[in-house]
Scaffold this motif. Structure first.
Motif, mmCIF file in Angstrom:
data_model
loop_
_atom_site.group_PDB
_atom_site.id
_atom_site.type_symbol
_atom_site.label_atom_id
_atom_site.label_comp_id
_atom_site.label_asym_id
_atom_site.label_seq_id
_atom_site.Cartn_x
_atom_site.Cartn_y
_atom_site.Cartn_z
ATOM 1 N N GLY A 223 8.776 3.821 6.189
ATOM 2 C CA GLY A 223 9.966 3.984 7.635
ATOM 3 C C GLY A 223 9.217 3.477 8.983
ATOM 4 N N THR A 224 7.931 3.974 9.553
ATOM 5 C CA THR A 224 7.045 3.047 10.549
ATOM 6 C C THR A 224 6.957 1.439 10.412
ATOM 7 O OG1 THR A 224 6.336 5.521 11.050
ATOM 8 C CG2 THR A 224 5.728 3.429 11.844
ATOM 9 N N ILE A 225 6.639 1.103 8.804
ATOM 10 C CA ILE A 225 7.143 -0.246 9.046
ATOM 11 C C ILE A 225 8.150 -1.272 9.018
ATOM 12 C CG2 ILE A 225 6.494 -2.132 7.386
ATOM 13 C CD1 ILE A 225 3.764 0.267 5.964
ATOM 14 N N ILE A 226 8.749 -0.321 8.303
ATOM 15 C CA ILE A 226 10.357 -0.876 8.397
ATOM 16 C C ILE A 226 10.940 -0.919 10.050
ATOM 17 C CG2 ILE A 226 13.025 -0.294 7.553
ATOM 18 C CD1 ILE A 226 11.615 0.585 4.167
ATOM 19 N N ASN A 227 10.708 -0.123 10.869
ATOM 20 C CA ASN A 227 11.343 -0.241 11.980
ATOM 21 C C ASN A 227 10.480 -0.459 13.069
ATOM 22 O OD1 ASN A 227 12.890 2.272 11.850
ATOM 23 N ND2 ASN A 227 11.387 3.993 12.123
ATOM 24 N N ILE A 228 9.324 -1.124 13.034
ATOM 25 C CA ILE A 228 8.313 -2.411 13.369
ATOM 26 C C ILE A 228 8.730 -3.316 12.935
ATOM 27 C CG2 ILE A 228 6.188 -3.341 13.768
ATOM 28 C CD1 ILE A 228 5.021 -0.594 13.328
ATOM 29 N N LYS A 229 9.438 -3.535 11.758
ATOM 30 C CA LYS A 229 9.711 -5.114 11.417
ATOM 31 C C LYS A 229 11.429 -5.515 11.995
ATOM 32 C CE LYS A 229 6.518 -5.872 8.100
ATOM 33 N NZ LYS A 229 6.618 -6.516 7.000
ATOM 34 N N ALA A 230 12.077 -4.284 12.271
ATOM 35 C CA ALA A 230 13.142 -4.487 13.033
ATOM 36 C C ALA A 230 13.526 -5.022 13.929
ATOM 37 C CB ALA A 230 14.498 -3.395 12.162
ATOM 38 N N MET B 200 1.087 -0.995 -0.171
ATOM 39 C CA MET B 200 -0.053 -0.106 -0.042
ATOM 40 C C MET B 200 0.754 1.198 0.168
ATOM 41 S SD MET B 200 -2.897 1.147 0.282
ATOM 42 C CE MET B 200 -3.532 3.173 0.916
ATOM 43 N N SER B 201 1.823 1.461 0.850
ATOM 44 C CA SER B 201 2.841 2.717 1.344
ATOM 45 C C SER B 201 3.512 3.061 0.005
ATOM 46 C CB SER B 201 3.257 2.202 2.052
ATOM 47 O OG SER B 201 2.803 2.300 3.482
ATOM 48 N N ILE B 202 3.624 1.108 -0.769
ATOM 49 C CA ILE B 202 4.759 1.826 -2.146
ATOM 50 C C ILE B 202 4.570 2.482 -3.572
ATOM 51 C CG2 ILE B 202 6.534 0.095 -3.664
ATOM 52 C CD1 ILE B 202 7.329 -1.096 -1.380
ATOM 53 N N SER B 203 2.696 1.949 -3.698
ATOM 54 C CA SER B 203 2.177 1.759 -4.938
ATOM 55 C C SER B 203 1.541 3.651 -4.205
ATOM 56 C CB SER B 203 0.540 1.316 -4.824
ATOM 57 O OG SER B 203 -0.097 1.696 -3.556
ATOM 58 N N ALA B 204 1.291 4.091 -3.005
ATOM 59 C CA ALA B 204 0.901 5.943 -2.382
ATOM 60 C C ALA B 204 2.463 6.481 -2.801
ATOM 61 C CB ALA B 204 0.820 5.719 -1.606
ATOM 62 N N LEU B 205 3.323 6.051 -2.667
ATOM 63 C CA LEU B 205 5.033 6.634 -2.892
ATOM 64 C C LEU B 205 4.865 6.577 -4.247
ATOM 65 C CD1 LEU B 205 7.189 7.896 -1.982
ATOM 66 C CD2 LEU B 205 8.174 5.562 -1.522
ATOM 67 N N ASN B 206 4.656 6.052 -4.986
ATOM 68 C CA ASN B 206 4.484 6.192 -7.223
ATOM 69 C C ASN B 206 3.829 6.410 -7.186
ATOM 70 O OD1 ASN B 206 6.855 4.170 -6.793
ATOM 71 N ND2 ASN B 206 5.492 2.296 -6.982
ATOM 72 N N ALA B 207 2.261 6.618 -6.514
ATOM 73 C CA ALA B 207 1.345 7.469 -7.106
ATOM 74 C C ALA B 207 1.657 9.025 -7.228
ATOM 75 C CB ALA B 207 -0.088 7.311 -6.639
ATOM 76 N N GLY B 208 2.195 9.328 -5.742
ATOM 77 C CA GLY B 208 2.677 10.897 -5.687
ATOM 78 C C GLY B 208 4.342 10.878 -6.255
ATOM 79 N N LEU B 209 4.295 10.082 -6.338
ATOM 80 C CA LEU B 209 5.394 10.745 -6.927
ATOM 81 C C LEU B 209 4.877 10.774 -9.127
ATOM 82 C CD1 LEU B 209 8.631 7.972 -6.451
ATOM 83 C CD2 LEU B 209 8.734 10.913 -5.738
ATOM 84 N N SER B 210 4.337 10.120 -9.303
ATOM 85 C CA SER B 210 4.169 10.175 -10.979
ATOM 86 C C SER B 210 3.389 11.369 -10.704
ATOM 87 C CB SER B 210 3.500 8.924 -11.594
ATOM 88 O OG SER B 210 2.124 9.302 -10.230
ATOM 89 N N GLY B 211 2.290 12.072 -9.466
ATOM 90 C CA GLY B 211 1.542 13.306 -9.576
ATOM 91 C C GLY B 211 3.100 14.729 -9.353
ATOM 92 N N LEU B 212 4.034 14.405 -8.460
ATOM 93 C CA LEU B 212 4.492 15.338 -8.833
ATOM 94 C C LEU B 212 5.517 15.528 -10.207
ATOM 95 C CD1 LEU B 212 7.230 14.417 -5.128
ATOM 96 C CD2 LEU B 212 5.304 16.490 -5.286
ATOM 97 N N GLN B 213 6.117 14.890 -10.828
ATOM 98 C CA GLN B 213 6.432 14.696 -11.738
ATOM 99 C C GLN B 213 5.850 15.319 -12.744
ATOM 100 O OE1 GLN B 213 7.843 10.857 -12.920
ATOM 101 N NE2 GLN B 213 9.628 10.836 -11.558
ATOM 102 N N SER B 214 4.526 15.386 -12.998
ATOM 103 C CA SER B 214 2.720 15.446 -14.089
ATOM 104 C C SER B 214 2.866 16.816 -13.957
ATOM 105 C CB SER B 214 1.844 15.302 -13.915
ATOM 106 O OG SER B 214 2.200 13.909 -14.569
ATOM 107 N N TYR B 215 2.659 17.521 -12.358
ATOM 108 C CA TYR B 215 2.470 18.698 -11.588
ATOM 109 C C TYR B 215 3.474 19.804 -12.205
ATOM 110 C CZ TYR B 215 -2.384 18.041 -10.385
ATOM 111 O OH TYR B 215 -3.247 17.712 -10.218
#
Length: 108
Positions: A101-108, A1-16
């Motif tokens: 980052g929170t998910i990575i910290n929880i799993k670490a 979920m977070s990675i797809s949101a990150l990709n969607a946000g990045l494509s939005g940044l590039q487009s705008y």
């Protein structure tokens, strides 16, 4: 979920950013005779995110006597819209990054 949101946000940044660059080009050439302003359109991607298409707008004969087709009022309004879209996508990227980052910290 977070990675797809990150990709969607990045494509939005590039487009705008691309849309803002186009608008800045139109404003910079507003007094250039024969300049043909281009139009921006956004398309949703199947996997999330957005792409930007920039196409020719009003047709001119390209002669130096033809005034620019740039509508400064429209460009200013669009620039404000594009900036808001950029800012919103930056917040999406930041939130996705925080969650990841929170998910990575929880799993670490």
């Amino acid at each position: 979920m977070s990675i797809s949101a990150l990709n969607a946000g990045l494509s939005g940044l590039q487009s705008y950013q691309r849309a803002l660059d186009n608008s800045a080009n139109s404003v910079a050439n507003a007094s250039t005779n024969g300049f043909q302003a281009q139009q921006v359109s956004f398309q949703e991607q199947k996997n999330g995110g957005v792409t930007t298409t920039i196409s020719n707008g009003l047709e001119t004969d390209g002669s130096s006597a033809t005034p620019s087709s740039t509508d400064l009022t429209k460009e200013i309004i669009q620039s404000l819209e594009f900036k808001a879209g950029f800012d919103i996508n930056a917040k999406v990227v930041k939130t996705a990054d925080d969650i990841l980052g929170t998910i990575i910290n929880i799993k670490a």
